[in-house]
Design a protein around this motif. Structure first.
Motif, PDB file in Angstrom:
ATOM      1  N   MET A   1       0.844  -1.181   0.000  1.00  8.86           N
ATOM      2  CA  MET A   1       0.000   0.000   0.000  1.00  8.86           C
ATOM      3  C   MET A   1       0.893   1.249   0.000  1.00  8.86           C
ATOM      4  SD  MET A   1      -2.869   0.945   2.784  1.00  8.86           S
ATOM      5  CE  MET A   1      -4.232   1.873   2.234  1.00  8.86           C
ATOM      6  N   SER A   2       0.587   2.184  -0.853  1.00 11.02           N
ATOM      7  CA  SER A   2       1.398   3.394  -0.945  1.00 11.02           C
ATOM      8  C   SER A   2       1.019   4.382   0.155  1.00 11.02           C
ATOM      9  CB  SER A   2       1.236   4.047  -2.312  1.00 11.02           C
ATOM     10  OG  SER A   2      -0.079   4.515  -2.462  1.00 11.02           O
ATOM     11  N   LYS A   3       1.994   5.170   0.550  1.00 16.23           N
ATOM     12  CA  LYS A   3       1.782   6.165   1.597  1.00 16.23           C
ATOM     13  C   LYS A   3       1.125   7.406   0.999  1.00 16.23           C
ATOM     14  CE  LYS A   3       4.157   8.374   5.374  1.00 16.23           C
ATOM     15  NZ  LYS A   3       5.384   8.527   6.115  1.00 16.23           N
ATOM     16  N   SER A   4       0.199   8.008   1.735  1.00 13.12           N
ATOM     17  CA  SER A   4      -0.486   9.209   1.272  1.00 13.12           C
ATOM     18  C   SER A   4       0.418  10.425   1.388  1.00 13.12           C
ATOM     19  CB  SER A   4      -1.751   9.465   2.090  1.00 13.12           C
ATOM     20  OG  SER A   4      -2.675   8.438   1.904  1.00 13.12           O
ATOM     21  N   LYS A   5       0.373  11.262   0.382  1.00 13.30           N
ATOM     22  CA  LYS A   5       1.080  12.541   0.411  1.00 13.30           C
ATOM     23  C   LYS A   5       0.030  13.635   0.274  1.00 13.30           C
ATOM     24  CE  LYS A   5       5.561  11.442  -1.520  1.00 13.30           C
ATOM     25  NZ  LYS A   5       6.502  11.791  -2.600  1.00 13.30           N
ATOM     26  N   VAL A   6      -0.161  14.370   1.351  1.00 12.88           N
ATOM     27  CA  VAL A   6      -1.173  15.422   1.383  1.00 12.88           C
ATOM     28  C   VAL A   6      -0.500  16.775   1.204  1.00 12.88           C
ATOM     29  CG1 VAL A   6      -2.998  16.511   2.736  1.00 12.88           C
ATOM     30  CG2 VAL A   6      -2.624  14.041   2.905  1.00 12.88           C
ATOM     31  N   LEU A   7      -1.003  17.541   0.282  1.00 13.29           N
ATOM     32  CA  LEU A   7      -0.526  18.899   0.085  1.00 13.29           C
ATOM     33  C   LEU A   7      -1.540  19.852   0.711  1.00 13.29           C
ATOM     34  CD1 LEU A   7       1.364  21.023  -1.169  1.00 13.29           C
ATOM     35  CD2 LEU A   7      -0.031  20.900  -3.219  1.00 13.29           C
ATOM     36  N   VAL A   8      -1.127  20.549   1.759  1.00 12.73           N
ATOM     37  CA  VAL A   8      -1.975  21.552   2.391  1.00 12.73           C
ATOM     38  C   VAL A   8      -1.701  22.864   1.670  1.00 12.73           C
ATOM     39  CG1 VAL A   8      -2.486  22.797   4.513  1.00 12.73           C
ATOM     40  CG2 VAL A   8      -1.937  20.357   4.598  1.00 12.73           C
ATOM     41  N   TYR A   9      -2.724  23.400   1.014  1.00  8.79           N
ATOM     42  CA  TYR A   9      -2.564  24.608   0.199  1.00  8.79           C
ATOM     43  C   TYR A   9      -3.350  25.741   0.846  1.00  8.79           C
ATOM     44  CZ  TYR A   9      -2.450  27.673  -3.829  1.00  8.79           C
ATOM     45  OH  TYR A   9      -2.249  28.744  -4.651  1.00  8.79           O
ATOM     46  N   LEU A  10      -2.650  26.726   1.347  1.00  6.71           N
ATOM     47  CA  LEU A  10      -3.266  27.867   2.004  1.00  6.71           C
ATOM     48  C   LEU A  10      -3.638  28.913   0.950  1.00  6.71           C
ATOM     49  CD1 LEU A  10      -4.064  29.183   4.674  1.00  6.71           C
ATOM     50  CD2 LEU A  10      -1.746  30.084   4.821  1.00  6.71           C
ATOM     51  N   VAL A  11      -4.926  29.108   0.760  1.00  4.01           N
ATOM     52  CA  VAL A  11      -5.430  30.086  -0.201  1.00  4.01           C
ATOM     53  C   VAL A  11      -5.516  31.430   0.517  1.00  4.01           C
ATOM     54  CG1 VAL A  11      -7.339  30.688  -1.720  1.00  4.01           C
ATOM     55  CG2 VAL A  11      -6.767  28.297  -1.357  1.00  4.01           C
ATOM     56  N   ARG A  12      -4.964  32.459  -0.099  1.00  6.27           N
ATOM     57  CA  ARG A  12      -4.957  33.759   0.554  1.00  6.27           C
ATOM     58  C   ARG A  12      -5.748  34.787  -0.249  1.00  6.27           C
ATOM     59  NH1 ARG A  12      -0.803  34.957   4.487  1.00  6.27           N
ATOM     60  NH2 ARG A  12      -1.033  37.001   3.609  1.00  6.27           N
ATOM     61  N   ARG A  13      -5.187  35.320  -1.300  1.00  8.92           N
ATOM     62  CA  ARG A  13      -5.853  36.375  -2.060  1.00  8.92           C
ATOM     63  C   ARG A  13      -6.302  35.917  -3.453  1.00  8.92           C
ATOM     64  NH1 ARG A  13      -5.128  40.994   0.834  1.00  8.92           N
ATOM     65  NH2 ARG A  13      -3.248  41.133   2.086  1.00  8.92           N
ATOM     66  N   ASP A  14      -5.784  34.814  -3.903  1.00 12.21           N
ATOM     67  CA  ASP A  14      -6.103  34.304  -5.230  1.00 12.21           C
ATOM     68  C   ASP A  14      -7.315  33.378  -5.134  1.00 12.21           C
ATOM     69  OD1 ASP A  14      -4.560  32.742  -3.637  1.00 12.21           O
ATOM     70  OD2 ASP A  14      -3.099  32.211  -5.164  1.00 12.21           O
ATOM     71  N   LEU A  15      -8.496  33.957  -5.235  1.00 15.90           N
ATOM     72  CA  LEU A  15      -9.727  33.240  -4.913  1.00 15.90           C
ATOM     73  C   LEU A  15     -10.488  32.701  -6.127  1.00 15.90           C
ATOM     74  CD1 LEU A  15     -10.988  35.537  -2.021  1.00 15.90           C
ATOM     75  CD2 LEU A  15      -9.833  33.338  -1.851  1.00 15.90           C
ATOM     76  N   ARG A  16      -9.796  32.521  -7.246  1.00 20.34           N
ATOM     77  CA  ARG A  16     -10.428  31.887  -8.405  1.00 20.34           C
ATOM     78  C   ARG A  16      -9.509  30.794  -8.917  1.00 20.34           C
ATOM     79  NH1 ARG A  16     -12.468  36.877 -12.048  1.00 20.34           N
ATOM     80  NH2 ARG A  16     -10.243  37.277 -12.003  1.00 20.34           N
TER      81      ARG A  16
END
Length: 119
Positions: A1-16
């Motif tokens: 089973m492969s390990k999960s890689k989670v990318l936490v992406y903080l959205v700031r001013r670019d809202l589209r």
């Protein structure tokens, strides 16, 4: 089973999604190396007054979002409405791409730490 890689992406001013090349690439391609994308938008209580989101009678853990010099609200009601509508539109756009948007209130450093610990 492969390990999960989670990318936490903080959205700031670019809202589209369309105007955000990083978010657009991450949601439309699968060759980026991550198994999960977790976009987060954080309403910072230093900029936006969050007392309206609290339960009746509950005290805010943050000071009012007013300037130190004149006591003016840091973000006016029209700007707050625009931000809220933009965040909601972003959430709907991401849902159409089979993703989501985590909405939180608090200091960004604290919220990101809590999210990472919860993963």
């Amino acid at each position: 089973m492969s390990k999960s890689k989670v990318l936490v992406y903080l959205v700031r001013r670019d809202l589209r999604v369309a105007d955000n090349p990083i978010l657009h690439h991450l949601t439309t391609s699968s060759d980026h190396g991550y198994t999960h994308l977790l976009p987060i938008y954080i309403f910072d209580p230093r900029q936006i007054e969050i007392s309206g989101f609290l339960k009746h009678g509950e005290a805010s853990p943050y000071p009012e979002a007013r300037s130190a010099v004149g006591g003016y609200w840091r973000t006016g009601p029209h700007r707050v409405k625009f931000i809220a509508q933009s965040v909601w539109d972003l959430k709907q756009s991401l849902e159409q791409l089979n993703s989501g948007l985590l909405l939180r209130f608090g200091h960004p450093v604290d919220v990101v730490k809590q999210v990472i610990q919860a993963l």
